[in-house]
Motif scaffolding. Structure first.
Motif: not given
Length: 504
Positions: A276-281, A430-435
Motif C-alpha cells: 500500500c505505502v510503496y506500490d499504491l502510494k 513487493i507486488a509479485n511476492t504478495m500476489v
C-alpha cells in the motif's frame, strides 16, 4: 477441575472464545505491522527484522511441542488436579500478557527485539495450545462443539477488526511518522488480552478423568514417575508421539490445508502495508483501514457456523480460497492500472477479500476438535494436546519460513529501509511476492480440499462406532458404510483400528 456436566450456551461459548481476541488480535497486529515497525522505527533492515520473527517462531515451535505433551499429562500433578490440566496455563498466562507491550518500544537493539518477541511467542503458545483442546474437553457433541468454535471465531473476527482499526486510528491521531502510536496500541491490547484470558479461565471446564487416568493416579510407583519424567525429557519419545499423529489421514490432509492457506494469508499480511505505502502510494492509515474491513468477518463467522453444519468444511474451504484468489488478482490490477477511483476500488476489493479470509480462519479450528475422535478410533487414546501442539508447531515453522523469505526477498530485491520512495523493481518485487506467492499457496490448499471428507455426517458415524466398540461391540458386526467411513477418515484398514495402545 469440574466433575459436573454443564450445558454449552452462547455466553459460555463467548467466554471460552475470548482468548482468541488475543489469538486473532495479537498476531494480526504482528503480521500486519511488526515487520513495518522494525524497518521503519526500530532501525532494522528487512532481513534483520524478518530473522527476529523467524528465529523466535522456530524456537517457539520446538517449545510448543512439549507444551502439548505437558498438558496431556498435567493431571498427574497437584496443580493439574486443582486448576485443570489445560486451564492452569490460562491462569498463569493472563498476567504474562504484559510482555506484549514490550514489543513496541523503540531505540533498542537487535537482541532486545529478538528476546522480547520470543518471550511473547512462548507465552502465547502456553495459552493457545491448551485453549485449543477445550472444545474436545467440554463436550463430545458436534453441534455443541460447533457453537464453541463459532463463538471463538466470532471473537477472533472481532479481535482481527480491532487489531487493524485501533492501530489505524492511533496512527492517524499521532501521525504516520510517530512510533508512539504503536507503543500505546501495545499497552492497550496487553491489558485487554490479560482480562480476556482470565475470563476464559473462569467460564470453561474439562472432562472428567477417564478410568485409565484414575488408575494412574492411584498407582504412583517410582518407576511410573520416572517413566513420566523420561517422557517429558526424551526428545526421541516426544518425536515418536508427535509423528504418530501424522498416521491419521484426516489429520494429514487437514494439516496441509491449514498450513498452505494460512501461510498464504501470512505472506499477504506481511507485505500488504509495504504494498500500500510503496506500490499504491497510499498512507499506512489507509492500509490499516483497508485491513480493518475484517469487521465483515463478524457476521460472516456466524454464517460460516451454519454453513459448517449444512455444507461441510471442504466446501467452506473452496469458497474461501476462490474469493481470496480473485481479490488478490484485483489488488494486482489496481497496482498496474492505477484507476482514478483507486481508493474506492481498493475498499471494495478489500471488503470482499475479508469475507474469504474470515472463512479461511474460521474453518480449520472448527474442524480440529473432531480430529482427536478419528485418532481415538485408531489408538484408543485422547490426545487433543498432542494434535494441538503439532498444528501449532507446523504453523509457527511455516510462518517463520514465510516471514524470513519475505524479508530475504525485500532485502535482496533492493528495498532501502527508511526510504519513502522505492525503485520500480522493488515495487514490482513487493507486488509479485504478495500476489503470486499467496495465490500459489492457496491453489495447493484448494487441491487438498477435494479429498477431505470429515464432516458432521461422517463424524457421527465414526463416534457411534467408537461408542459401540467401547461397549464391547464386535468388530465383525460393523456395517459396510461405517467400515468405509472409518477407513477413509483414518487411512487404516478397519481390521487395524481400535488397536491396543501402541505407536509403533
Amino acid at each position: 477441575m469440574s466433575k459436573k456436566a454443564k450445558n454449552i450456551t452462547i455466553p459460555i461459548g463467548l467466554g471460552y472464545g475470548l482468548i482468541d481476541l488475543m489469538g486473532g488480535g495479537a498476531f494480526t497486529i504482528i503480521g500486519a505491522f511488526l515487520l513495518f515497525f522494525y524497518t521503519t522505527f526500530a532501525g532494522l533492515s528487512p532481513l534483520e527484522a524478518a530473522s527476529i520473527i523467524a528465529i523466535a517462531r522456530l524456537v517457539d515451535a520446538v517449545v510448543s511441542l512439549s507444551i502439548g505433551s505437558i498438558t496431556d499429562n498435567f493431571y498427574k500433578t497437584k496443580l493439574g488436579k486443582k486448576f485443570g490440566r489445560r486451564r492452569f496455563f490460562l491462569l498463569i498466562g493472563s498476567p504474562l500478557m504484559a510482555v506484549y507491550a514490550l514489543l513496541w518500544v523503540t531505540g533498542q537493539g537487535y537482541w532486545y527485539y529478538l528476546v522480547s518477541y520470543l518471550l511473547f511467542e512462548m507465552i502465547a503458545a502456553m495459552v493457545l495450545i491448551p485453549f485449543e483442546t477445550l472444545p474436545s474437553e467440554m463436550t463430545k457433541d458436534f453441534n455443541k462443539r460447533t457453537i464453541l468454535s463459532t463463538c471463538r471465531m466470532f471473537v477472533s473476527a472481532t479481535g482481527t477488526f480491532l487489531a487493524t482499526f485501533v492501530p489505524g486510528q492511533l496512527i492517524k491521531h499521532f501521525g504516520q511518522n510517530n512510533s508512539y502510536a504503536y507503543f500505546i496500541n501495545g499497552c492497550v491490547f496487553a491489558i485487554v488480552f490479560a482480562i480476556c484470558i482470565f475470563i476464559s479461565y473462569k467460564v470453561t471446564w474439562e472432562r472428567e478423568l477417564s478410568p485409565d487416568m484414575e488408575k494412574e493416579l492411584l498407582v504412583k510407583t517410582k518407576a511410573e514417575h520416572k517413566t513420566f519424567v523420561q517422557h517429558m525429557q526424551t526428545i526421541a519419545q516426544i518425536a515418536k508421539d508427535y509423528t504418530s499423529t501424522l498416521k491419521i489421514r484426516s489429520f494429514r490432509k487437514h494439516l496441509a490445508i491449514y498450513i498452505f492457506s494460512f501461510t498464504a494469508k501470512d505472506i499477504f499480511n506481511a507485505v500488504f502495508i509495504f504494498f500500500c505505502v510503496y506500490d499504491l502510494k497510499v498512507t499506512a492509515t489507509v492500509a490499516a483501514n483497508l485491513l480493518s474491513l475484517s469487521v465483515v468477518g463478524i457476521p460472516i463467522t456466524i454464517c460460516a457456523g451454519f454453513l459448517m453444519i449444512k455444507i461441510g468444511p471442504s466446501n467452506l474451504f473452496k469458497i474461501s480460497y476462490s474469493i481470496m484468489i480473485v481479490c488478490l488478482i484485483g489488488f494486482y490490477a489496481v497496482y498496474k492500472i492505477d484507476p482514478s477511483s483507486k481508493i474506492a476500488v481498493l475498499f471494495v476489493i478489500a471488503g470482499i477479500y475479508q469475507v474469504g479470509r474470515s472463512i479461511l480462519e474460521f474453518t480449520p479450528w472448527n474442524v480440529f476438535p473432531f480430529i482427536p475422535d478419528v485418532d481415538e478410533m485408531v489408538f484408543r487414546q485422547r490426545r487433543e494436546g498432542l494434535f494441538a501442539a503439532v498444528m501449532t508447531f507446523t504453523r509457527k515453522s511455516s510462518v517463520a519460513l514465510a516471514t524470513f523469505v519475505v524479508g530475504l526477498i525485500l532485502q535482496y530485491g533492493g528495498f532501502v529501509k527508511g526510504r519513502a520512495v522505492q525503485p520500480p523493481e522493488v515495487m514490482q518485487t513487493i507486488a509479485n511476492t504478495m500476489v503470486i506467492g499467496a495465490i500459489g499457496l492457496l491453489v495447493i490448499a484448494l487441491l487438498f480440499t477435494f479429498t477431505f471428507h470429515l464432516n458432521k455426517q461422517t463424524h457421527l458415524i465414526l463416534t457411534k462406532e467408537i461408542e459401540r466398540l467401547k461397549n464391547n461391540g464386535s468388530k465383525l458386526d460393523v456395517e459396510p458404510r461405517t467400515k468405509e467411513v472409518v477407513e477413509d477418515l483414518t487411512g487404516y484398514k478397519y481390521e487395524d483400528v481400535w488397536q491396543e495402545v501402541s505407536m509403533d
